[in-house]
Design a protein around this motif. Structure first.
Motif, short mmCIF file in Angstrom:
data_model
loop_
_atom_site.label_atom_id
_atom_site.label_comp_id
_atom_site.label_asym_id
_atom_site.label_seq_id
_atom_site.Cartn_x
_atom_site.Cartn_y
_atom_site.Cartn_z
N ALA A 146 0.84 -1.20 0.00
CA ALA A 146 0.00 0.00 0.00
C ALA A 146 0.88 1.25 0.00
N ARG A 147 0.29 2.35 -0.44
CA ARG A 147 1.02 3.61 -0.48
C ARG A 147 0.17 4.71 0.11
N LEU A 148 0.71 5.38 1.13
CA LEU A 148 0.02 6.49 1.78
C LEU A 148 0.82 7.76 1.54
N GLU A 149 0.13 8.81 1.16
CA GLU A 149 0.78 10.09 0.89
C GLU A 149 0.00 11.22 1.56
N ALA A 150 0.75 12.15 2.14
CA ALA A 150 0.17 13.39 2.69
C ALA A 150 -1.05 13.13 3.56
N SER A 151 -0.95 12.15 4.44
CA SER A 151 -2.09 11.79 5.29
C SER A 151 -1.78 12.03 6.76
N ASP A 152 -2.82 12.29 7.53
CA ASP A 152 -2.70 12.53 8.97
C ASP A 152 -2.78 11.18 9.69
N LEU A 153 -1.64 10.74 10.25
CA LEU A 153 -1.58 9.44 10.92
C LEU A 153 -1.28 9.59 12.40
N ARG A 154 -1.62 10.72 12.99
CA ARG A 154 -1.36 10.92 14.41
C ARG A 154 -2.17 9.95 15.27
N GLU A 155 -1.47 9.36 16.24
CA GLU A 155 -2.09 8.47 17.23
C GLU A 155 -2.82 7.29 16.58
N VAL A 156 -2.32 6.84 15.44
CA VAL A 156 -2.88 5.64 14.82
C VAL A 156 -2.37 4.41 15.58
N GLU A 157 -3.26 3.48 15.87
CA GLU A 157 -2.90 2.26 16.59
C GLU A 157 -2.94 1.08 15.61
N ILE A 158 -1.76 0.50 15.33
CA ILE A 158 -1.67 -0.60 14.36
C ILE A 158 -1.19 -1.86 15.08
N THR A 159 -2.00 -2.93 15.04
CA THR A 159 -1.62 -4.19 15.69
C THR A 159 -1.90 -5.37 14.76
N GLY A 160 -0.93 -6.28 14.69
CA GLY A 160 -1.11 -7.50 13.90
C GLY A 160 -1.34 -7.26 12.43
N CYS A 161 -0.69 -6.24 11.88
CA CYS A 161 -0.91 -5.88 10.47
C CYS A 161 0.27 -6.28 9.59
N ASN A 162 -0.02 -6.57 8.34
CA ASN A 162 1.01 -6.89 7.36
C ASN A 162 1.44 -5.60 6.69
N ILE A 163 2.71 -5.19 6.92
CA ILE A 163 3.18 -3.92 6.37
C ILE A 163 4.30 -4.12 5.36
N VAL A 164 4.43 -5.34 4.83
CA VAL A 164 5.47 -5.59 3.84
C VAL A 164 5.23 -4.72 2.61
N GLY A 165 6.21 -3.90 2.26
CA GLY A 165 6.08 -3.05 1.09
C GLY A 165 5.28 -1.79 1.31
N LEU A 166 4.83 -1.55 2.56
CA LEU A 166 4.07 -0.33 2.85
C LEU A 166 4.97 0.90 2.71
N THR A 167 4.49 1.89 1.97
CA THR A 167 5.23 3.13 1.77
C THR A 167 4.41 4.31 2.28
N ILE A 168 5.04 5.11 3.14
CA ILE A 168 4.40 6.32 3.64
C ILE A 168 5.26 7.51 3.26
N ASP A 169 4.71 8.38 2.43
CA ASP A 169 5.44 9.55 1.94
C ASP A 169 6.81 9.17 1.38
N GLY A 170 6.82 8.08 0.61
CA GLY A 170 8.04 7.66 -0.07
C GLY A 170 8.99 6.84 0.77
N VAL A 171 8.64 6.56 2.03
CA VAL A 171 9.52 5.80 2.92
C VAL A 171 8.97 4.39 3.11
N ARG A 172 9.82 3.38 2.87
CA ARG A 172 9.41 1.99 3.09
C ARG A 172 9.42 1.70 4.59
N ILE A 173 8.24 1.56 5.16
CA ILE A 173 8.11 1.42 6.60
C ILE A 173 8.68 0.10 7.10
N ASP A 174 8.49 -0.99 6.35
CA ASP A 174 9.01 -2.28 6.80
C ASP A 174 10.53 -2.25 6.90
#
Length: 212
Positions: A146-174
């Protein structure tokens, strides 16, 4: 309660379902459907424009390839929904409950998800930009590729999620997390560092006095 398996029809079921596709996609323009109940409905390719669906309940609805533009879905309850390849533009999903929702390959632009809850949701390969996801809870969500751009992710709670290849504002989070874990494993723990300091002090204290 046992979690329902994600949407994964067999090839035979999919072929039969495609054969019975609606000849003309449904169109909802300027409709007020707040609190409506959609159950076991085929709305593939449907068009929702300037529609109020706040507090509606959708259960077992096929919305593949649907288009949502200027749609209010605040506090909506989505359960067992197929939204693969859907397009959501200027959509309010604040405080919504999404359970067993398939959004693979979907495109979400300017979507308000504040305080929403996502459980057993697939956003694999989805593109999300200008989204307000502050205070959301993501559990057992696939964000693979997935790809997220210019989004407000403050205080997001992520548990048990598949983040392989996840990109946020051009940064590979995994990869970012992997690097952080490697640095953490290479660095001594606070307890080990304290022991090293203490042992150093003992060695210094036992150093013999210089001969005169």
């Amino acid at each position: 309660m046992a979690k329902k398996p994600p949407i994964a029809p067999s090839s035979a079921d999919a072929a039969e379902h495609d054969a019975a596709a609606p000849a003309r996609p449904a169109r909802f323009h300027g409709a007020t459907l707040a609190g409506a109940d959609f159950d076991d409905a085929d709305l593939r390719g449907a068009r929702f424009h300037n529609v109020a669906l706040a507090e509606a309940e959708l259960d077992d609805v096929d919305l593949r390839g649907a288009r949502f533009h200027n749609v209010a879905l605040t506090e909506v309850d989505l359960d067992d929904i197929d939204l693969r390849g859907a397009r959501l533009h200027n959509v309010a999903l604040a405080e919504a409950e999404l359970d067993d929702v398939d959004l693979r390959g979907a495109r979400l632009h300017n979507v308000a998800l504040a305080a929403a809850s996502l459980d057993d949701v697939s956003l694999a390969g989805a593109r999300i930009d200008d989204a307000d996801a502050a205070g959301t809870r993501w559990s057992d969500v696939s964000l693979r590729g997935a790809r997220l751009e210019a989004s407000d992710l403050r205080e997001v709670e992520i548990t048990g999620c598949n983040i392989v290849g996840l990109t946020i504002d051009g940064v590979r989070i995994d990869r970012l997390l992997e690097d952080a874990k490697r640095r953490a494993s290479a660095s001594p723990t606070p307890e080990a560092a304290a022991k090293d300091v203490a042992s150093g002090k003992k060695r210094k204290a036992k150093r013999p006095a210089p001969a005169r």
